[in-house]
Design an enzyme around this catalytic site. Structure first.
Site, PDB file in Angstrom:
ATOM      1  CG  HIS A   1      -2.413  -4.647  10.592  1.00 42.87           C
ATOM      2  ND1 HIS A   1      -3.183  -3.772   9.894  1.00 42.87           N
ATOM      3  CD2 HIS A   1      -1.140  -4.622  10.170  1.00 42.87           C
ATOM      4  CE1 HIS A   1      -2.080  -3.360   9.086  1.00 42.87           C
ATOM      5  NE2 HIS A   1      -1.126  -3.799   9.260  1.00 42.87           N
TER       6      HIS A   1
ATOM      7  CG  HIS B   1       3.051  -1.620  10.624  1.00 41.55           C
ATOM      8  ND1 HIS B   1       3.796  -1.210   9.428  1.00 41.55           N
ATOM      9  CD2 HIS B   1       2.160  -2.716  10.584  1.00 41.55           C
ATOM     10  CE1 HIS B   1       3.158  -1.868   8.804  1.00 41.55           C
ATOM     11  NE2 HIS B   1       2.016  -2.507   9.195  1.00 41.55           N
TER      12      HIS B   1
ATOM     13  CG  HIS C   1       0.335  -0.634   5.377  1.00 44.40           C
ATOM     14  ND1 HIS C   1      -0.420  -0.072   6.375  1.00 44.40           N
ATOM     15  CD2 HIS C   1       0.698  -1.875   5.763  1.00 44.40           C
ATOM     16  CE1 HIS C   1      -0.235  -1.058   7.306  1.00 44.40           C
ATOM     17  NE2 HIS C   1       0.060  -2.105   7.132  1.00 44.40           N
TER      18      HIS C   1
ATOM     19  CD  GLU D   1       3.208  -5.252   3.286  1.00 45.87           C
ATOM     20  OE1 GLU D   1       2.387  -4.545   2.824  1.00 45.87           O
ATOM     21  OE2 GLU D   1       3.163  -6.056   3.826  1.00 45.87           O
TER      22      GLU D   1
ATOM     23  CG  ASP E   1       2.325  -6.213   9.416  1.00 45.85           C
ATOM     24  OD1 ASP E   1       1.486  -5.373   9.471  1.00 45.85           O
ATOM     25  OD2 ASP E   1       2.960  -6.538   8.171  1.00 45.85           O
ATOM     26  CG  ASP E   2      -0.882  -8.694  10.049  1.00 47.89           C
ATOM     27  OD1 ASP E   2      -1.900  -8.251  10.520  1.00 47.89           O
ATOM     28  OD2 ASP E   2       0.007  -8.297   9.006  1.00 47.89           O
TER      29      ASP E   2
HETATM   30  N1  LIG Z   1       1.343  -6.354   6.011  1.00 48.77           N
HETATM   31  C1  LIG Z   1       0.174  -5.822   5.833  1.00 48.77           C
HETATM   32  N2  LIG Z   1       0.198  -5.326   4.422  1.00 48.77           N
HETATM   33  C2  LIG Z   1      -1.003  -4.707   4.106  1.00 48.77           C
HETATM   34  N3  LIG Z   1      -2.271  -4.727   4.848  1.00 48.77           N
HETATM   35  C3  LIG Z   1      -2.112  -5.499   5.691  1.00 48.77           C
HETATM   36  N4  LIG Z   1      -3.192  -6.037   6.615  1.00 48.77           N
HETATM   37  C4  LIG Z   1      -2.719  -6.424   7.446  1.00 48.77           C
HETATM   38  N5  LIG Z   1      -1.231  -6.609   7.847  1.00 48.77           N
HETATM   39  C5  LIG Z   1      -0.996  -6.176   6.510  1.00 48.77           C
HETATM   40 ZN   LIG Z   2       0.739  -3.662   8.271  1.00 52.97          ZN
END
Ligand SMILES: Nc1ncnc2[nH]cnc12
Ligand SMILES: [Zn+2]
EC number: 3.5.4.2
Length: 315
Positions: free
Chosen positions: A16, A14, A194, A197, A275-276
């Site tokens: 991005h 996971h 997703h 969340e 994630d990011d």
């Molecule tokens: N945590 C996340 N939830 C939904 N969309 C995303 N795009 C990038 N990170 C995300």
């Molecule tokens: Zn994500």
């Protein structure tokens, strides 16, 4: 413990790619592409990374992605992420990319895809990191726009292993994309999404039943629904959990409240992901380490989480 966790072989499921854009690279690409930025310097931009919810983060994330213009930019972004993988013993990765974030700005689909794929190929050959790319639809946009994106992707079908669904969750349930996912699956793609969340357990049910996903991205709100928990345990459906993301976006107020280890001990196939990472303060090892620091994760639990990540690979 940090070094031990760092050395543990693991997969990231996971991530991005646009969320791995570090402020330093963001500024370098802005200069290369002659783009004026609203932030004075790297420190000012980093200072803006304080979010109350998913949407506040997404607003900055899409703004940041605007510096990505050329095939080389997408190569450099992906290559920088793969170097982090190498440094943290991530031996396999299945990153997401959001084509609509770029095609909507006039960047051709192939420019994005070629840059990413050239880097993933070099990652396999030069770093020994295996990978599979996931094309993610933006759920705040329409079903029709997702269908158009799938049309654009089909000539390059060998470049992807799966389709996903991301962006603003609340108000955009999985059911909105049932027909797109039906078509993607009939074209041979595996589906992930997703769900859970910020959104309720009902969205996870929809993702499983209507989109027929093989893996749930986040899914931490499943714990509110006992019947759903039983299904996820019985069917061993993997969850790609992102602890630092969840605390940065206020899904949990503090890491000490995160439910990942409770889920692990109940038999849920949970995995640890970043994630990011450029926006949330760390890559995979930092996520593992936060679980040790704030939840007392043991070496045995870390080994099981890492093994889950290797078992939950799509390829
Ligand atoms: N945590 C996340 N939830 C939904 N969309 C995303 N795009 C990038 N990170 C995300
Ligand atoms: Zn994500």
């Amino acid at each position: 413990m940090y070094d031990w966790l760092n050395a543990l072989p693991k997969a990231e499921l996971h991530l991005h790619l646009e969320g791995s854009l570090e402020p330093e690279l963001l500024f370098a690409l802005a200069e290369r592409n002659k783009i004026a930025l609203p932030w004075a310097d790297v420190e000012t931009l980093r200072g803006a990374y304080a979010f109350n919810n998913l949407q506040e983060f997404l607003d900055l994330y899409y703004q940041g992605a605007d510096v990505l213009r050329t095939e080389q930019d997408f190569y450099d972004l992906t290559w920088a992420y793969l170097q982090r993988c190498k440094a943290q013993n991530v031996i396999h990765t299945e990153p997401f990319f959001d084509p609509q974030t770029h095609t909507d700005r006039g960047i051709p689909f192939e420019v994005v895809l070629n840059g990413i794929n050239r880097a993933l190929k070099d990652g396999r050959q030069q770093l020994g990191i295996s990978s599979g790319l996931i094309l993610s639809f933006l759920r705040h946009l329409s079903e029709e726009e997702a269908q158009k994106t799938l049309d654009q992707a089909l000539p390059f079908r060998d470049a992807f292993i799966a389709v996903g669904l991301d962006s603003s969750e609340m108000g955009h349930p999985p059911s909105k994309f049932q027909r797109v996912f039906d078509r993607a699956r009939s074209e041979g793609f595996v589906a992930v999404a997703h769900a859970g969340e910020e959104g309720p357990p009902e969205y996870i049910w929809e993702a499983l039943d209507l989109l027929q996903i093989k893996r749930i991205d986040h899914g931490v709100r499943a714990i509110e629904d006992e019947r759903l928990m039983q299904r996820i345990i019985d069917e061993q459906i993997p969850l790609t959990v992102c602890p630092l993301s969840n605390t940065k976006l206020c899904v949990f107020d503090h890491m000490s409240q995160h439910n990942i280890l409770d889920m692990l001990e109940r038999g849920v196939k949970v995995t640890v992901n970043s994630d990011d990472p450029a926006y949330f303060g760390g890559y995979v090892t930092e996520n593992f380490h936060a679980l040790h620091t704030h939840l007392g994760m043991t070496e045995d639990q870390a080994r099981r989480l890492a093994q889950n990540s290797l078992d939950a690979r799509l390829v």
